[in-house]
Design a protein around this motif. Sequence first.
Motif, PDB file in Angstrom:
ATOM      1  N   ALA A  42    -122.164  26.872  55.546  1.00  0.00           N
ATOM      2  CA  ALA A  42    -121.480  27.590  56.186  1.00  0.00           C
ATOM      3  C   ALA A  42    -121.907  28.884  56.187  1.00  0.00           C
ATOM      4  O   ALA A  42    -122.758  29.266  56.436  1.00  0.00           O
ATOM      5  CB  ALA A  42    -120.484  27.677  54.528  1.00  0.00           C
ATOM      6  N   PHE A  43    -123.486  28.414  54.570  1.00  0.00           N
ATOM      7  CA  PHE A  43    -123.957  30.146  54.881  1.00  0.00           C
ATOM      8  C   PHE A  43    -125.377  29.994  56.028  1.00  0.00           C
ATOM      9  O   PHE A  43    -125.437  31.142  57.022  1.00  0.00           O
ATOM     10  CB  PHE A  43    -125.384  29.620  54.211  1.00  0.00           C
ATOM     11  N   ASN A  44    -125.585  28.554  57.000  1.00  0.00           N
ATOM     12  CA  ASN A  44    -126.454  29.403  58.311  1.00  0.00           C
ATOM     13  C   ASN A  44    -125.305  30.082  59.065  1.00  0.00           C
ATOM     14  O   ASN A  44    -125.701  30.306  60.168  1.00  0.00           O
ATOM     15  CB  ASN A  44    -126.215  27.893  59.239  1.00  0.00           C
ATOM     16  N   LEU A  45    -124.205  29.585  59.065  1.00  0.00           N
ATOM     17  CA  LEU A  45    -123.423  30.359  60.512  1.00  0.00           C
ATOM     18  C   LEU A  45    -122.824  31.839  59.444  1.00  0.00           C
ATOM     19  O   LEU A  45    -122.542  32.620  60.987  1.00  0.00           O
ATOM     20  CB  LEU A  45    -121.749  29.126  60.452  1.00  0.00           C
ATOM     21  N   LEU A  46    -122.908  31.496  58.432  1.00  0.00           N
ATOM     22  CA  LEU A  46    -122.277  33.250  58.115  1.00  0.00           C
ATOM     23  C   LEU A  46    -123.626  34.275  58.668  1.00  0.00           C
ATOM     24  O   LEU A  46    -123.649  35.332  58.940  1.00  0.00           O
ATOM     25  CB  LEU A  46    -123.119  33.439  56.818  1.00  0.00           C
ATOM     26  N   ARG A  47    -124.668  33.956  58.900  1.00  0.00           N
ATOM     27  CA  ARG A  47    -125.670  34.463  58.998  1.00  0.00           C
ATOM     28  C   ARG A  47    -125.765  34.709  60.191  1.00  0.00           C
ATOM     29  O   ARG A  47    -126.285  35.775  61.227  1.00  0.00           O
ATOM     30  CB  ARG A  47    -127.530  33.930  58.413  1.00  0.00           C
ATOM     31  N   GLN A  48    -125.506  33.332  60.982  1.00  0.00           N
ATOM     32  CA  GLN A  48    -125.633  33.868  62.897  1.00  0.00           C
ATOM     33  C   GLN A  48    -124.117  34.567  63.248  1.00  0.00           C
ATOM     34  O   GLN A  48    -124.459  35.795  63.955  1.00  0.00           O
ATOM     35  CB  GLN A  48    -125.728  32.380  63.878  1.00  0.00           C
ATOM     36  N   ARG A  49    -123.257  34.972  62.163  1.00  0.00           N
ATOM     37  CA  ARG A  49    -121.832  35.731  62.686  1.00  0.00           C
ATOM     38  C   ARG A  49    -122.148  36.755  62.414  1.00  0.00           C
ATOM     39  O   ARG A  49    -121.568  37.810  63.189  1.00  0.00           O
ATOM     40  CB  ARG A  49    -120.998  34.958  62.437  1.00  0.00           C
ATOM     41  N   TRP A  50    -123.072  36.753  61.377  1.00  0.00           N
ATOM     42  CA  TRP A  50    -122.531  38.419  60.926  1.00  0.00           C
ATOM     43  C   TRP A  50    -123.755  38.178  60.098  1.00  0.00           C
ATOM     44  O   TRP A  50    -124.654  38.996  59.526  1.00  0.00           O
ATOM     45  CB  TRP A  50    -121.744  38.611  59.421  1.00  0.00           C
ATOM     46  N   PRO A  51    -125.411  38.850  61.560  1.00  0.00           N
ATOM     47  CA  PRO A  51    -126.812  38.770  60.780  1.00  0.00           C
ATOM     48  C   PRO A  51    -126.738  40.548  60.097  1.00  0.00           C
ATOM     49  O   PRO A  51    -128.239  40.022  59.614  1.00  0.00           O
ATOM     50  CB  PRO A  51    -126.866  39.283  63.011  1.00  0.00           C
TER      51      PRO A  51
END
Length: 507
Positions: free
Chosen positions: A49-58
Motif C-alpha cells: 500500500a505504501f509503495n502504491l501510495l508513493r507512486q500514485r501521489w508522489p
Amino acid sequence: MTDLNYEEKPRSLPHSLWPAEAIAGLEKEGADALGLTLYELMLRAGEAAFNLLRQRWPHARHLLILCGHGNNGGDGYVVAGLAQSAGLTVTLIACEGSKPLPEEAEKAKAAWLAAGGIIHAPDAPWPEQIELIVDALLGTGLNRPAREPYATLIELANHHPSPVFSIDIPSGLVAANGTNPGPAIIAEATLTFIALKPGLLTGKARDHVGFLHYHALSLDQWLNSQHAPWTRVDAGSLNNWLVPRRASSHKGDNGRLVMIGGDRGTAGAIRLAAEAALRSGAGLVRVLTHMDNIGPLLTARPELMVDELNDKTMDSALEWGDVIVIGPGLGQDSWGKSALKKAEKSHKPMLWDADALNLLAIRPDKRQNRIITPHPGEAARLLNVKTIEIESDRLLAVQRLVKLYGGVVVLKGAGTIVASQQGQLAIADVGNAGMASGGMGDVLSGIIGALTGQKLSLFDAACAGCVAHGAAADRIASLRGMRGMLASDLFSQLYLYVNPEMLTPVK
C-alpha cells in the motif's frame, strides 16, 4: 524492504473471483502454505500500500491515516510507520473498540507507538495541510451500516478536498455484494489483497472504488493452484471464447438467427438487436416483425431478411433458425403474447429480453435452453419484489433468478452478472455510465444471440456478449465521452471485440 510490485492496469487484475466470506480462510491457508504468519502478510500488505501510495501521489507530504479497530486498521499502522520512516508527516486517527485488537493489528499498533508515532482520537481536529487520506477503517467483514465514529470519519473524508486511498476495500462498502447500507468512502484508488471480492466489481462499487489495484502479497503461485468458484471477465477474456474463423467457413456455419419483436411503433428495438447480431458475426438474420416495420428495416439494413410476424412465418422461421431471440419491442398485447406462446414451444437455444420477460413474469416457467437478460426493474418483476431489493444484493438476486427460471441469467447493470443453472457465475468488468440510454439492452440481445449461433454455450455466449458490448462502449467513451452515447454508436467499435485477434499486436 522487498520489492513488492502491484498491478497497475485494470486488465491485469486476476480473473479469479472469490466470495467475501472465503477471504479470511484463503488468507490463512495461503500463509500456512508458504510458512508465513498473518502478521508477516500484514507487513507485506502495508508495504504494498505504501509503495502504491508513493507512486500514485508522489508529491503528497502530509498523510491523514484513518485506522479502524481491526486488521484493516493494522494495515494502516504499517503504512503510517513506513511513511514516517520515509520522512513524510503522518497524522493518525484511530477508532477504539469494545474488544481487544486482533493480534496482528495489535503488533502493528505497538510498532507504530514504539517508533514515536502518535494516535489521535476520532474527534481530533484534522490538520489543514493534509494532502492524502488513507482509509484503513473497515475491511471486508462489514455487512451493516458503519456505526459511529466510523460514519462521521467517512463523511469527513468524502467531503475533504484531498484524494482518498482505500486499503483492501472502501470503508462502508459491503465486500459480498457491493452495496453501501450506510455512508461509504468514495476513493480515488483502492488496493485490494489476496483475491478479488464481488463487492469491488458490482452494485455501487463503481461509485466508490475508483481505480482498482491488486496485490497477491507474493501468494501468486499458491493462489493459482486454488480453484476460484467465480470469474471476473473483461476484454482480455474474449480470446477464450472467440477464435479466428477458418478460411473455408460459410454463412451457414455462423448461425441462422431468428429475431422476433418490433410491434407497431417499436421498430427501433428490433432493428438495433438485428443489426447487432449481424455486426457480431451471425451468418443469417431473419426478423419477424409488424408489417409496418418491414420497409423501414430493409431500407436501413438490407442485409436482414424481414417478414411479417404471423402464424405461418413463425412456424417456418422456428424450423429454419438455429437460435431464437424474442422480446425487443414485442409489446405485451395479444400480438406479442401469441408470438411468445409459439416461441416457447421450441427446444432450440433462445434468448428472452424486454417484453418477453414482462410476459414471463406473468406466466413463469423454468427451462434450460434459454438466456434471460433482465435489467433490475425486470428482475424485480420476475421475482415479485421491489427493484431496491434486487440492487441490495445483486448476487443473491441472480442466483434466485437462475433457481426459478433455469438456463442462464444476465442481470444487467453496473457490474453485469452472468449465472447458470450449473453454478457458474461471472461479473463483467466492463461498461460505463454512458450506456444508461435507450436501446443498449436490444444491442446486447443481438450480440449474445449471434454468439450463441456461433456454437458457444449459453453461458459463454452470455459472458462474451456482455464483455464485447461493454468493451465497445468503453472505447466509445474513451474517444467521445460518456454523455450522449447512443446504442447504435457501439457498431463502430464492436468489430474489435468480436474479432479479438485484432486487439493482439501482430508479431
